[in-house]
Every structure is written in C-alpha cells, then in structure tokens.
Motif scaffolding. Structure first.
Motif, PDB file in Angstrom:
ATOM      1  N   THR A 198      26.430 -39.474   0.074  1.00  0.00           N
ATOM      2  CA  THR A 198      24.836 -38.815   1.218  1.00  0.00           C
ATOM      3  C   THR A 198      25.414 -39.163   2.354  1.00  0.00           C
ATOM      4  O   THR A 198      26.090 -40.334   2.508  1.00  0.00           O
ATOM      5  CB  THR A 198      23.520 -39.925   0.561  1.00  0.00           C
ATOM      6  N   ASN A 199      24.314 -38.526   3.124  1.00  0.00           N
ATOM      7  CA  ASN A 199      24.794 -38.580   5.178  1.00  0.00           C
ATOM      8  C   ASN A 199      23.590 -39.026   5.281  1.00  0.00           C
ATOM      9  O   ASN A 199      23.677 -39.637   6.249  1.00  0.00           O
ATOM     10  CB  ASN A 199      24.507 -37.203   5.699  1.00  0.00           C
ATOM     11  N   ALA A 200      22.996 -40.568   4.749  1.00  0.00           N
ATOM     12  CA  ALA A 200      21.920 -41.461   4.780  1.00  0.00           C
ATOM     13  C   ALA A 200      22.883 -42.943   5.829  1.00  0.00           C
ATOM     14  O   ALA A 200      24.016 -42.916   5.230  1.00  0.00           O
ATOM     15  CB  ALA A 200      21.360 -41.548   4.383  1.00  0.00           C
ATOM     16  N   LEU A 201      22.683 -43.104   6.744  1.00  0.00           N
ATOM     17  CA  LEU A 201      23.094 -43.827   7.669  1.00  0.00           C
ATOM     18  C   LEU A 201      23.294 -45.376   6.166  1.00  0.00           C
ATOM     19  O   LEU A 201      24.224 -46.502   6.586  1.00  0.00           O
ATOM     20  CB  LEU A 201      22.388 -44.564   8.633  1.00  0.00           C
ATOM     21  N   VAL A 202      22.738 -45.295   5.149  1.00  0.00           N
ATOM     22  CA  VAL A 202      22.742 -46.298   4.413  1.00  0.00           C
ATOM     23  C   VAL A 202      23.510 -46.007   2.824  1.00  0.00           C
ATOM     24  O   VAL A 202      22.969 -46.540   1.714  1.00  0.00           O
ATOM     25  CB  VAL A 202      21.148 -46.957   4.462  1.00  0.00           C
ATOM     26  N   GLY A 203      23.733 -45.147   3.295  1.00  0.00           N
ATOM     27  CA  GLY A 203      25.087 -45.062   2.355  1.00  0.00           C
ATOM     28  C   GLY A 203      25.114 -46.147   1.261  1.00  0.00           C
ATOM     29  O   GLY A 203      25.032 -45.674  -0.287  1.00  0.00           O
ATOM     30  N   LEU A 204      26.271 -46.841   2.073  1.00  0.00           N
ATOM     31  CA  LEU A 204      27.037 -47.571   1.085  1.00  0.00           C
ATOM     32  C   LEU A 204      25.818 -48.665   0.582  1.00  0.00           C
ATOM     33  O   LEU A 204      26.494 -49.880  -0.729  1.00  0.00           O
ATOM     34  CB  LEU A 204      27.236 -47.940   2.147  1.00  0.00           C
ATOM     35  N   ALA A 205      24.760 -48.599   1.680  1.00  0.00           N
ATOM     36  CA  ALA A 205      23.835 -49.605   0.480  1.00  0.00           C
ATOM     37  C   ALA A 205      22.513 -49.534  -0.626  1.00  0.00           C
ATOM     38  O   ALA A 205      22.424 -50.178  -1.186  1.00  0.00           O
ATOM     39  CB  ALA A 205      22.538 -50.237   1.268  1.00  0.00           C
ATOM     40  N   PHE A 206      22.888 -48.093  -1.018  1.00  0.00           N
ATOM     41  CA  PHE A 206      22.474 -47.966  -2.373  1.00  0.00           C
ATOM     42  C   PHE A 206      22.703 -48.461  -3.943  1.00  0.00           C
ATOM     43  O   PHE A 206      22.183 -49.208  -4.225  1.00  0.00           O
ATOM     44  CB  PHE A 206      22.431 -46.180  -2.577  1.00  0.00           C
ATOM     45  N   PRO A 207      24.162 -48.206  -3.897  1.00  0.00           N
ATOM     46  CA  PRO A 207      23.714 -49.161  -5.027  1.00  0.00           C
ATOM     47  C   PRO A 207      24.343 -50.865  -4.885  1.00  0.00           C
ATOM     48  O   PRO A 207      24.471 -51.042  -5.666  1.00  0.00           O
ATOM     49  CB  PRO A 207      26.181 -48.330  -5.074  1.00  0.00           C
ATOM     50  N   LEU A 208      25.055 -50.635  -3.655  1.00  0.00           N
ATOM     51  CA  LEU A 208      24.451 -52.838  -3.737  1.00  0.00           C
ATOM     52  C   LEU A 208      23.076 -53.024  -3.755  1.00  0.00           C
ATOM     53  O   LEU A 208      22.981 -54.304  -4.681  1.00  0.00           O
ATOM     54  CB  LEU A 208      24.627 -52.917  -2.051  1.00  0.00           C
TER      55      LEU A 208
END
Length: 401
Positions: free
Chosen positions: A237-247
């Motif tokens: 995803t191009n959202a700035l919180v892309g890495l936060a989603f799975p966490l």
C-alpha cells in the motif's frame, strides 16, 4: 486481474470445502493416531484429533487454482503452503523436534521468495518509501514468514483462538489489499478471503468445544499464508502507515509471543519449551472457560483491526503535513477504544485482578483460621510464584470452630 467478486466467490468456495472436508480429516486423524492427549499445560480434557490444517490447505489450494491466475507467485505460495502443512502434519503425528520444525518452516518460506513473493520496499511515517537491496529483501521476507508461523503457532492453545484471530486478520488484510486498485495487489485480497473462508469453515468444527484441533499443520499454515498476504498486499500500500497495518492487526498474537519469549529468556528456559505463560493460560487461571477466553481475545483483535482500517480509510491527513481536525478526532476515538481494550485485558483482567483477589484470599484464609496474617512480602512471593507457574493451591476459607 482478480476482483472483489472473485474474492467473495473464493471465500464461499473455501468455506464450503473446509466445512465438508474437516470431518473427513478428523476421521483420518483418529485412524492414524494424530491425537492431542490432555496434558498439564493444555486446556482440554478429552483426547482430540489434530490435522485440522489439512482441510484448510485443501480449501485454499482448490480456491486458488480455480480463481487466482496461475503465475509464478501463486505457484510458489501454494507449493510453500503444501510444504509447511505437511511438515506440520508430520509433527501432529510424530511430534518432531524443534530443530526439524524450524528447518521445515525455513524451507517453506524460501519457496515463495524464490518465486517472487518478497518485500522489496515499504513505507514508514515521515520517512516514506524505503527500498531494500535483493539480499536484504530475501532475508527479511524469509525471517518475517518464519516469525509469523511461530507467532500464530504460539496462540493456538485454546479451541478456535488461532483460526478466529487469523480470520479477522485475513478479512482486514483483504479489505486493505482491495483498497489499492492502482497497485494491483488484488491477488493478495483474494488469497486473504480464501484463508478467511477456510478458517470459518474449519471453525464450525474447531470452536469450543472443538471436535478437531488445527494442529501444527493448521497454525503454521495460517501464519505462512498471512505472511504471504502481508507481503503481497498490505506492505505494498502507498499509505504512510503501510508497515503499521500488519503490526496493529496482529498485535494480539505478537504481544502474546513477545511476552512468552521474554519470560523464557528471563528465566533462562529454552524458547521452544512450552509452558503456561500465554494469555489464554492466564485467562484460564482467572477461571475463564475456553469459549469465553476465545471470545474476549476475538474482541480485542477486532478493536485493533478496526483501528488498522481507520488508519487506512479515515482521511485524517492530506499526506503533506496537513491534518483535518474532525477526522483526527475520529481516528483518536478508534485508537482509544483499542487502547482501552488492551489495558483492560492485559493489565486489569489478566494480571491485576487476579493478583489482588489472590492476596485478599490468602490473607482472609489466615485470619479466619486464627493464624497470623502473612507478611506482605510473603504474599507477594507466593502470588508471583503462582502467576509464573500457573499452579494454584486451593485455599479453603472457613471460620474457626
């Protein structure tokens, strides 16, 4: 390109296949001796067959072959899924050593990476895009897949918990994947709904009181598939919180695993040695039934999944440093709900309530028995030992005659 309609079709197909194939796998498990016998650290009291993951493997594989394009990535994911499910099935029957299981997990993770499923870049708040060199991309993807297999395996200790948490996670990841039409991570969205459908079909038989367990064949498979979905969808995803989603979505199993590993390191125990330090064991110590424990942890996972979806869909920022006050407040509300649920379950319900009640119980028993009230340090030491070991001595509170 797969569509949302394909994902819904796959969800229904996987659900039906898992629903119908799980009783067949259950009969097979009884026949070959893949049985989980009651044990001290377990929360079940009757011998229960394992191998539930094989029914999910069949459901996901058939759905993927019918709906997804037969490209290299899909082939790699399915081959790796078969490998990890079979390694897990072998463990369900033979109880393999920890070393052998780790080798099997690594082998399964290497296969999709070799077929092109890997993290080449991701986004972070205020840092934006982070590109990875090929060796680092391969290594981090393999490490992430193996970690997720173990994270899900760790929470698979009470009827239906792992399958339900992974269902919530898969639906959330599927929603996020389908929200990025210009990035075309829709294969990940379809795969996510296939996983969700197969898990719900299994839960018809695996929810408390379960007639079959996932076994390592199922918990490792779910962790593996969620990992490939994250790599293919959420992290692209191009959202700035892309890495936060799975966490955020997987915070419950991640926190559980982190908590358990930290305790094993603290007390110098082998990381692979099972104990009663998991969240579900602590709920059992308080007196929760398996069903109630599972439902409470489902609820916690739902609040975190809702927060992840809010991070994706609430237009709180224009991504150029300008925030919209009303939408920020909406996002804060989601965050407060998730935070409140986390505090309630981890601190108040799981630990503090038990500790205070036990302190009162021990002091009250001594007073009514005409014995000197134990010192605070003695009570604290005893409570700490009980919380650590999960072994609670019955305290009978009866007045003196």
């Amino acid at each position: 390109m797969p569509s949302v309609g394909d994902g819904i079709l796959g969800f229904g197909l996987a659900l039906v296949i898992a629903l119908l194939s799980t009783p067949i796998i259950r009969a097979l498990a009884w026949r070959i001796g893949a049985i989980d016998e009651p044990r001290a650290r377990g929360l079940h009291h009757e011998p229960t067959p394992r191998l539930g993951g094989l029914a999910m493997l069949v459901a996901v594989a058939v759905g993927a072959l019918v709906i997804l394009p037969h490209d290299h990535e899909t082939q790699g994911i399915l081959i790796g899924a078969a490998v990890i499910a079979l390694v897990g099935a072998a463990d369900d029957v033979l109880e393999l050593s920890a070393d052998f299981k780790v080798v099997g997990q690594i082998l399964a993770a290497v296969i999709p990476v070799a077929f092109g499923v890997r993290v080449t870049n991701f986004t972070l708040p205020f840092i934006h895009r982070v590109d990875l060199s090929p060796p680092l991309a391969y290594g981090l993807t393999i490490l992430g897949l193996v970690a997720l297999m173990n994270v899900v395996n760790f929470i698979d200790g009470v009827d239906g918990l792992a399958a339900g948490v992974c269902t919530i996670a898969a639906i959330t990841f599927g929603t996020i994947a389908f929200s990025q039409p210009h990035l075309e991570p829709h294969a990940a969205g379809v795969l996510a709904l296939l996983v969700a459908g197969s898990a719900i079909g299994y839960l018809r038989h695996g929810f408390a009181p379960a007639s079959i367990f996932l076994g390592d064949s199922g918990s490792n498979l779910l962790g593996y598939l969620l990992g490939t979905i994250v790599v293919q969808g959420a992290l692209k995803t191009n959202a700035l919180v892309g890495l936060a989603f799975p966490l955020v979505v997987l915070a419950v199993p991640i926190l559980d695993s982190s908590f358990v590993i930290a305790k094993r390191i603290k007390y110098r125990r082998p990381l692979y040695q099972a104990d009663r330090s998991h969240f579900h064991h602590r709920f059992a110590n308080i007196g929760f039934s398996p069903r109630r424990t599972t439902l409470y942890l489902y609820g916690w996972t739902l609040t975190l999944a809702a927060l992840a979806l809010a991070l994706r869909f609430v237009p709180y920022s224009d991504h150029h440093g300008h925030f919209h006050t009303k939408w920020v407040l909406v996002l804060v509300a989601f965050g407060l709900v998730a935070l409140a649920a986390s505090i309630y379950l981890v601190l108040v319900l799981e630990i503090l309530k038990l500790k205070r009640f036990r302190q009162f119980q021990l002091r009250r028993a001594s007073t009514l028995a005409g014995e000197p009230e134990p010192a605070a340090s003695e009570v604290d030491t005893r409570v700490a030992h009980e919380l650590e070991t999960g072994e609670f001595e019955v305290v009978q509170i009866r007045p003196r005659e």
